[in-house]
Scaffold this motif. Structure first.
Motif, short mmCIF file in Angstrom:
data_model
loop_
_atom_site.label_atom_id
_atom_site.label_comp_id
_atom_site.label_asym_id
_atom_site.label_seq_id
_atom_site.Cartn_x
_atom_site.Cartn_y
_atom_site.Cartn_z
N ILE A 8 1.02 -1.17 -0.11
CA ILE A 8 -0.10 0.07 0.18
C ILE A 8 0.92 1.24 -0.06
CG2 ILE A 8 -1.56 1.35 1.57
CD1 ILE A 8 -3.13 -0.65 0.18
N LEU A 9 2.07 1.21 0.68
CA LEU A 9 2.91 2.39 0.78
C LEU A 9 3.29 2.82 -0.56
CD1 LEU A 9 4.98 0.97 3.85
CD2 LEU A 9 3.34 2.76 3.84
N GLU A 10 3.17 2.22 -1.63
CA GLU A 10 3.58 2.60 -2.92
C GLU A 10 2.68 3.63 -3.40
OE1 GLU A 10 3.75 -0.79 -5.49
OE2 GLU A 10 5.47 -1.58 -4.42
N GLN A 11 1.43 3.81 -2.86
CA GLN A 11 0.48 4.52 -3.34
C GLN A 11 0.68 5.95 -2.85
OE1 GLN A 11 -3.74 3.19 -3.35
NE2 GLN A 11 -3.05 1.02 -2.95
N TYR A 12 1.67 6.08 -1.91
CA TYR A 12 2.21 7.40 -1.18
C TYR A 12 3.46 7.86 -1.80
CZ TYR A 12 -1.45 6.31 2.14
OH TYR A 12 -2.74 6.13 2.82
N ASP A 13 3.48 9.32 -1.68
CA ASP A 13 4.85 9.92 -2.37
C ASP A 13 5.86 9.98 -1.03
OD1 ASP A 13 6.45 10.92 -4.09
OD2 ASP A 13 5.57 12.99 -3.78
N ILE A 14 6.12 8.70 -0.62
CA ILE A 14 7.11 8.82 0.53
C ILE A 14 8.35 7.66 0.09
CG2 ILE A 14 5.62 9.64 2.22
CD1 ILE A 14 5.20 6.62 3.18
N GLU A 15 9.26 8.05 0.74
CA GLU A 15 10.35 6.96 0.47
C GLU A 15 10.55 6.12 1.82
OE1 GLU A 15 15.31 6.60 0.40
OE2 GLU A 15 14.47 8.42 -0.05
N VAL A 16 10.17 5.07 1.79
CA VAL A 16 10.08 4.03 3.28
C VAL A 16 11.61 3.33 3.26
CG1 VAL A 16 9.08 2.03 4.35
CG2 VAL A 16 7.58 3.92 3.01
N VAL A 17 12.18 3.60 4.14
CA VAL A 17 13.40 2.94 4.69
C VAL A 17 13.57 1.67 5.31
CG1 VAL A 17 15.83 3.38 6.01
CG2 VAL A 17 14.71 5.43 4.88
N ARG A 18 12.37 1.43 6.12
CA ARG A 18 12.32 0.38 6.72
C ARG A 18 11.13 0.45 7.38
NH1 ARG A 18 14.22 -2.13 12.44
NH2 ARG A 18 14.35 -0.07 12.96
N THR A 19 10.53 -0.77 7.87
CA THR A 19 9.03 -0.95 8.45
C THR A 19 9.12 -1.78 9.53
OG1 THR A 19 8.51 -2.97 7.11
CG2 THR A 19 8.00 -0.82 6.23
N VAL A 20 8.53 -1.72 10.74
CA VAL A 20 8.33 -2.36 11.86
C VAL A 20 7.10 -2.52 12.52
CG1 VAL A 20 9.13 -2.50 14.17
CG2 VAL A 20 10.59 -1.52 12.64
N LYS A 21 6.78 -3.77 12.68
CA LYS A 21 5.17 -4.08 13.20
C LYS A 21 5.02 -3.34 14.41
CE LYS A 21 4.11 -8.41 10.57
NZ LYS A 21 3.43 -9.73 10.99
N GLY A 22 3.94 -2.83 14.76
CA GLY A 22 3.54 -1.91 15.95
C GLY A 22 2.31 -2.76 16.55
N ARG A 23 1.62 -1.91 17.33
CA ARG A 23 0.04 -2.46 17.89
C ARG A 23 -0.98 -2.46 16.77
NH1 ARG A 23 -1.41 0.89 22.82
NH2 ARG A 23 0.35 -0.39 24.10
N GLY A 24 -0.89 -3.40 16.02
CA GLY A 24 -1.98 -3.26 14.99
C GLY A 24 -1.57 -2.41 13.93
N THR A 25 -0.40 -2.05 13.89
CA THR A 25 -0.05 -1.03 12.65
C THR A 25 1.19 -1.63 12.22
OG1 THR A 25 1.28 0.40 14.32
CG2 THR A 25 -0.96 0.65 14.02
N ILE A 26 1.81 -0.84 11.09
CA ILE A 26 3.13 -0.92 10.68
C ILE A 26 3.58 0.32 10.71
CG2 ILE A 26 4.33 -1.40 8.48
CD1 ILE A 26 2.74 -3.47 7.73
#
Length: 329
Positions: A8-26
């Motif tokens: 989904i993040l590809e639909q946003y104009d942002i550069e994602v360096v890393r993802t980490v799982k949170g409480r029901g989130t990324i």
């Protein structure tokens, strides 16, 4: 959260360096700071109203603002139709229910939030009708409790938990019915009119983990469940949750209410609603509702513990309600 949601993040104009799982989130690390991707199950048109609300009160109350995608929308859909939203991540320390000063600040911030919400002019506010009136909720829950009691009484073989539940049933069902009858004396059409005319809104999930402290400010996060109604909905939720964890401390209950009313004094009809909400045995309904809608062959130890705690705390709960609000019914 499903790892596929990262696409989904590809639909946003942002550069994602890393993802980490949170409480029901990324949690997404970007050069512009961390963002939070989470699933959203509400109405998508409500997000524009929420965004306008947050923008209108950002000079008064700090929140986690929604971010728009490349198409200018406040949400995105996965290939399976799941809806997601992306927000700024607020870093800091969560409010602790064990810290009285934290609690006091959380209630003062709640009152500040309610004032800010009522002062924000929302052009599409008519799309948010006043729903789920507290009297309707009480009527529904009381009816369910009575139905489950009849079910229990007709069981030929009862477990220890079911017998313990029946021993408590008459007391709590009687309380539920009396509070429901008293609350339903209020004219609900006038109640709706008060909400509409005053432009009152509530957070919808105001709990201590949604209040964040950093070194410079205090934030309220996760407003996606906000709605149109008195802020007493939020006040009751946090008041009850903290009171349950502190054995319905009269000292703390007084401090919580005092902290809120120093910023936003309750009107008489709001104070009466808070009294009815606290007097209604909502925790008992939760226990019997969970029991009825789960497997009867194995009652979780946690449910048995909750029933025992409920009975032990009842005297302190009634004392707090009488002291702060007088005899309800």
């Amino acid at each position: 959260m499903n790892d596929r949601a990262v696409g989904i993040l590809e639909q946003y104009d942002i550069e994602v360096v890393r993802t980490v799982k949170g409480r029901g989130t990324i949690i997404c690390e970007t050069p512009q700071g961390c963002k939070v991707l989470k699933e959203y199950k509400g109405r998508t048109d409500k997000l524009e109203i929420l965004n306008a609300l947050q923008l209108g009160m950002r000079e008064i109350v700090r929140t986690d603002m929604l971010l728009r995608n490349k198409d200018g929308e406040l949400f995105c859909k996965d290939t399976d139709g799941t809806i997601y939203i992306l927000k700024e991540q607020i870093t800091g320390r969560e409010c602790s229910y064990k810290n009285e000063e934290d609690i006091r600040q959380a209630f003062a911030l709640m009152a500040k939030l309610h004032l800010a919400m009522s002062m924000t002019n929302l052009p599409d506010a008519a799309q948010l009708p006043v729903r789920n009136l507290y009297t309707e909720e009480m009527q529904k829950h009381t009816k369910e409790c009575r139905h489950i009691q009849n079910y229990l009484r007709h069981l030929k073989s009862k477990s220890d938990f079911e017998r313990a539940l029946l021993r408590q049933y008459d007391y709590f069902l009687d309380k539920a019915q009396k509070v429901t009858d008293e609350a339903c004396r209020e004219n609900m059409e006038q109640y709706r009119q008060r909400i509409e005319q005053a432009g009152l809104y509530y957070h919808g999930d105001y709990q201590y983990h949604n209040v964040i402290f950093d070194k410079n400010d205090t934030y309220v996060i996760n407003l996606e469940r906000f709605g149109k109604d008195s802020g007493v909905r939020d006040l009751y939720l946090l008041f009850r949750k903290i009171s349950e964890k502190t054995d319905w401390s009269l000292h703390l209950g007084s401090r919580m209410l005092e902290a809120y009313e120093k910023v936003r004094p309750l009107e008489n009809w709001e104070r009466q609603q808070l009294a009815y909400r606290l007097a209604y045995p909502d925790k008992f309904w939760k226990i019997v509702n969970f029991y009825y809608n789960s497997r009867k062959s194995r009652i979780p130890d946690k449910t048995i513990e909750k029933l025992e705690t409920l009975a032990m705390q009842e005297q302190a709960r009634q004392k707090l309600i009488r002291t702060l609000f007088g005899d309800i019914c």
